[in-house]
Design an enzyme around this catalytic site. Structure first.
Site, short mmCIF file in Angstrom:
data_model
loop_
_atom_site.label_atom_id
_atom_site.label_comp_id
_atom_site.label_asym_id
_atom_site.label_seq_id
_atom_site.Cartn_x
_atom_site.Cartn_y
_atom_site.Cartn_z
N CYS A 1 -1.01 14.28 -3.87
CA CYS A 1 -0.38 14.12 -5.19
C CYS A 1 0.69 15.16 -5.50
O CYS A 1 1.87 14.82 -5.64
CB CYS A 1 -1.45 14.17 -6.27
SG CYS A 1 -2.53 12.76 -6.20
N1 LIG Z 1 -6.37 10.95 -3.14
C1 LIG Z 1 -6.21 11.34 -4.36
O1 LIG Z 1 -6.80 12.32 -4.80
C2 LIG Z 1 -5.27 10.62 -5.31
C3 LIG Z 1 -5.28 11.02 -6.64
C4 LIG Z 1 -4.44 10.38 -7.54
C5 LIG Z 1 -3.60 9.36 -7.10
N2 LIG Z 1 -3.60 8.96 -5.80
C6 LIG Z 1 -2.71 7.86 -5.44
O2 LIG Z 1 -3.48 6.72 -5.10
C7 LIG Z 1 -2.85 5.97 -4.07
C8 LIG Z 1 -3.79 5.81 -2.89
O3 LIG Z 1 -4.11 7.10 -2.39
P1 LIG Z 1 -5.36 7.38 -1.45
O4 LIG Z 1 -5.54 8.86 -1.46
O5 LIG Z 1 -6.51 6.51 -1.81
O6 LIG Z 1 -4.78 6.91 -0.04
P2 LIG Z 1 -5.59 6.77 1.34
O7 LIG Z 1 -4.59 7.02 2.41
O8 LIG Z 1 -6.85 7.57 1.29
O9 LIG Z 1 -6.02 5.24 1.37
C9 LIG Z 1 -5.13 4.19 1.36
C10 LIG Z 1 -5.72 3.02 2.15
O10 LIG Z 1 -4.82 1.94 2.02
C11 LIG Z 1 -4.74 1.27 3.26
N3 LIG Z 1 -3.52 0.46 3.31
C12 LIG Z 1 -2.26 0.87 3.56
N4 LIG Z 1 -1.40 -0.17 3.44
C13 LIG Z 1 -2.16 -1.25 3.10
C14 LIG Z 1 -1.86 -2.61 2.83
N5 LIG Z 1 -0.61 -3.05 2.85
N6 LIG Z 1 -2.88 -3.43 2.55
C15 LIG Z 1 -4.14 -2.99 2.51
N7 LIG Z 1 -4.48 -1.71 2.74
C16 LIG Z 1 -3.50 -0.85 3.03
C17 LIG Z 1 -4.83 2.36 4.30
O11 LIG Z 1 -5.26 1.86 5.54
C18 LIG Z 1 -5.86 3.30 3.64
O12 LIG Z 1 -7.18 2.98 4.04
C19 LIG Z 1 -1.57 6.75 -3.75
O13 LIG Z 1 -0.51 6.20 -4.48
C20 LIG Z 1 -1.87 8.14 -4.23
O14 LIG Z 1 -0.69 8.84 -4.59
C21 LIG Z 1 -4.43 9.59 -4.89
#
Ligand SMILES: NC(=O)c1ccc[n+]([C@@H]2O[C@H](COP(=O)([O-])OP(=O)(O)OC[C@H]3O[C@@H](n4cnc5c(N)ncnc54)[C@H](O)[C@@H]3O)[C@@H](O)[C@H]2O)c1
Length: 421
Positions: free
Chosen positions: A262
């Site tokens: 983030c």
């Molecule tokens: N991790 C955090 O603490 C956090 C906090 C706030 C916001 N976010 C936001 O949330 C969103 C997701 O982050 P995350 O940390 O969960 O990511 P992550 O990388 O842990 O997980 C994302 C998942 O999406 C899958 N993926 C990618 N493209 C895809 C598609 N087209 N169809 C289906 N699945 C697909 C990947 O294989 C992966 O398993 C991002 O925008 C991030 O900025 C994350």
């Protein structure tokens, strides 16, 4: 009124998996759609790759009917779809919305009247309206009439046992007021408090304000750490004193840089949007970026100074790094500033090894760095120790320290031989 039915969560990572878990718990029939076959088969086998969800929780989800899958046909019968895919930066630092595009196109291929589609991935304001809606409407359905569409910023704080998905208020902002109503009803069944934003843009901007606020304030204390060191002022003591003010001050702490998915990434979505749409820079973000990005090199220079004080050169020295993840007590290494610290020390000629109770292998550039198992022996054999992450295990380290200089970049240790950032 809260709803229930068939839910598809797209993207089973740090954000999507806890959401799927909560929905299963409250009675939704949940499919988890992910393009990564390895993630899907691990989940189907009852394993977890996310810190906040245990293998036991995954098994409980499976027992209650959770279906992890790579097959998008599960979207055919979904009442609600929540998109939680990554939103990284491209090589030139611009927003990379390719996963959002791919997920939205998959939803559109299976869209049907009555569906609610929510985007949770962090992104620049306008994405839901300008990217998601046109992709969904390519199905022939009209958003706000046939299907509902909203943005709900994700506020997961991995490792936070106090504020969870359930008791952290959830913001929702729809494309139309009816879309907001529908999103409010959906999340109302999952979390304690739902807050209505005026619209999708306001909901998108809320997340970016929160992250930019952290980014800028961390940069502020990081810059202060540099001159407080020169002025021989203990900044951690200053922050502790300032924190006694019951209003108008929130503490932020210096460190070796910022990491995770983030803070180093999201503010760029906003500054890129401001620059491309309006033609001027978002100066606060750019300054914060510059200061936070310079911290790993600053830490390396402080290590060099520390060795110098002990009559040693950094070249050929044995440097032991403690804690290489981006956050305390979390295994996630994404964007961890420890990588840049290690690279800077290696460039100066140090032999770098690491210890981290949560990381079994760690690669910096093309090199897999040696991991030490026996911490006391490894500390005694080092020329310098650099504490980079405040893991729980390190908080009591001061009783075990050998007479080797230690640079504490997190301000958790004190005593002879310990120098704070
Ligand atoms: N991790 C955090 O603490 C956090 C906090 C706030 C916001 N976010 C936001 O949330 C969103 C997701 O982050 P995350 O940390 O969960 O990511 P992550 O990388 O842990 O997980 C994302 C998942 O999406 C899958 N993926 C990618 N493209 C895809 C598609 N087209 N169809 C289906 N699945 C697909 C990947 O294989 C992966 O398993 C991002 O925008 C991030 O900025 C994350």
């Amino acid at each position: 009124m809260a709803e229930s039915g068939r839910l598809v969560v797209i993207g089973l990572g740090y954000v999507g998996l806890p959401l799927a878990e909560r929905a299963v718990q409250v009675g939704w029939s949940v499919h988890g759609l992910d393009t990564c076959a390895r993630t899907v088969s691990a989940l189907a086998a009852g394993e977890s790759h996310v810190d906040d969800i245990s293998a036991a929780q995954v098994r409980a989800m499976l027992d209650r009917g959770f279906v992890p899958t790579t097959d998008e046909s599960c979207l055919d019968t979904a009442d609600v779809v929540v998109i939680c895919v990554p939103t990284p930066l491209s090589v030139d630092g611009a927003p990379d919305l390719s996963a959002v595009h791919a997920a939205a196109q998959a939803v559109a291929r299976h869209a049907h009247p009555g569906q609610l589609v929510v985007l949770e991935s962090t992104t620049y304001p306008g994405t839901t309206e300008e990217v998601l809606v046109p992709l969904l409407e390519a199905s022939g359905l009209v958003v706000g009439v046939d299907v509902h569409c909203a943005f709900s910023p994700e506020r997961i704080d991995p490792g936070n046992a106090v504020f969870t998905l359930v008791n952290t208020p959830k913001i929702v902002g729809g494309i139309t007021p009816a879309c907001t109503d529908r999103a409010e009803a959906f999340y109302g069944g999952l979390v304690d408090t739902v807050v209505r934003a005026k619209g999708a843009r306001e909901a998108e901007m809320t997340k970016l304000l929160e992250n930019t606020y952290r980014h800028v304030n961390i940069a502020l204390v990081n810059e202060m750490a540099r001159f407080c060191h020169e002025l021989r002022i203990d900044l951690w003591d200053v922050i502790a004193c300032a924190s006694t003010k019951p209003f108008g001050f929130s503490p932020f702490f210096p460190g070796p840089g910022v990491g995770g998915h983030c803070i180093p990434i999201d503010p760029n979505y906003l500054s890129h949007r401001v620059k491309t749409n309006l033609g001027f820079p978002f100066r606060f973000v750019e300054l914060a970026q510059e200061i936070n990005a310079s911290m790993p090199a600053y830490v390396a220079r402080r290590v060099q100074d520390l060795l110098n004080e002990h009559g040693k050169a950094v070249k050929g020295s044995r440097a032991l790094l403690l804690g290489v993840t981006y956050k305390a007590d979390i295994a996630d290494q994404r964007e961890s500033p420890a990588t840049a610290v290690a690279a800077a020390l290696m460039d100066l000629g140090a032999d770098v090894a690491f210890h981290d109770p949560l990381v079994s292998t760690w690669q910096v550039r093309d090199l897999v760095l040696p991991r030490v198992d026996h911490l006391d022996r490894a500390m005694a054999d080092s020329d310098v120790i650099v504490l980079l992450q405040a893991h729980r295990d390190y908080r009591t380290l001061v009783d075990r320290l050998p007479s080797v200089p230690l640079l504490d970049t997190r301000g958790i240790l004190s005593g002879p031989g310990v120098t704070r950032l």
